[in-house]
Design a protein around this motif. Sequence first.
Motif, short mmCIF file in Angstrom:
data_model
loop_
_atom_site.label_atom_id
_atom_site.label_comp_id
_atom_site.label_asym_id
_atom_site.label_seq_id
_atom_site.Cartn_x
_atom_site.Cartn_y
_atom_site.Cartn_z
N ALA A 147 20.93 11.97 74.78
CA ALA A 147 21.18 13.45 74.65
C ALA A 147 20.02 14.65 75.38
N GLU A 148 18.72 13.98 76.20
CA GLU A 148 18.02 14.79 76.32
C GLU A 148 18.43 14.45 77.86
N GLY A 149 18.81 13.51 78.35
CA GLY A 149 18.79 13.11 79.95
C GLY A 149 19.70 13.50 80.27
N LEU A 150 21.29 13.22 79.43
CA LEU A 150 22.52 13.93 79.60
C LEU A 150 22.57 15.17 80.68
N LEU A 151 21.61 16.27 79.06
CA LEU A 151 22.29 17.56 79.72
C LEU A 151 20.70 17.97 80.43
N LYS A 152 20.09 17.21 80.57
CA LYS A 152 19.18 17.84 82.05
C LYS A 152 19.59 17.43 83.59
N ALA A 153 20.50 16.33 83.25
CA ALA A 153 21.43 15.70 84.40
C ALA A 153 22.16 17.01 84.92
N ALA A 154 22.99 18.04 83.60
CA ALA A 154 23.99 18.73 83.67
C ALA A 154 23.59 20.52 83.82
N LEU A 155 22.14 20.33 84.17
CA LEU A 155 21.50 21.41 84.38
C LEU A 155 21.67 21.77 85.67
N PRO A 156 21.55 22.84 86.08
CA PRO A 156 21.56 23.75 87.79
C PRO A 156 19.83 23.09 88.38
N LYS A 157 20.14 22.60 89.26
CA LYS A 157 18.68 22.61 90.14
C LYS A 157 18.35 23.94 89.66
N GLY A 158 16.48 23.96 89.47
CA GLY A 158 16.09 24.87 89.09
C GLY A 158 16.00 25.55 87.77
N SER A 159 17.16 25.05 86.82
CA SER A 159 17.03 25.63 85.33
C SER A 159 15.66 26.10 84.43
N ASP A 160 16.37 27.48 84.28
CA ASP A 160 15.13 27.84 83.30
C ASP A 160 15.19 27.32 82.34
N VAL A 161 15.40 25.93 81.71
CA VAL A 161 15.97 25.66 81.10
C VAL A 161 15.20 24.11 80.19
N ILE B 237 28.28 12.65 73.41
CA ILE B 237 27.52 13.60 73.79
C ILE B 237 27.98 14.44 74.98
N GLU B 238 28.19 13.56 75.83
CA GLU B 238 28.79 13.85 77.09
C GLU B 238 30.44 15.38 76.82
#
Length: 153
Positions: free
Chosen positions: A18-32, A139-140
Amino acid sequence: MKSVLFVCTGNTCRSPMAEGLLKAALPKGSDVHVSSAGVAAMPGQSASRETAVILKKKGAALDRFKSRQLDATILEQTDLVIALSSSHADMVKRSAPEFAQQVNLLTDFIDPEEGLQGVDVPDPFGMNSDAYEEVAEVIELAIPGILSAVEKL
């Protein structure tokens, strides 16, 4: 910075996925900041081979990942806790009631039309790759709802 934490049992299969999939879904430069932990983890383990394979196939590799045991310090640094099963959510709420409002079940972020809200994400540990693929699919389905929730933090 906003912080999301995924919680499962050993922090080697579901929560790192879940960590990896969410990181990949976040826009570049995200503040998350996205991380994971386990309620019964042996610290320092790598993600399972099957988890790493699935993440790589989906372009969502975890660099230098090591499992970690959930504790109050991690919770203090987290805005949104996402448990992979109701038992994980209950354990967090019982052991750290001051963080109970931050704890959610992953499937509650899935569109209700899918019929998966309130359902636990099964543990694929020791199973074949199909079980891991099914976990990734669930997860997706939750990722859009999680992204929406993160925007509101």
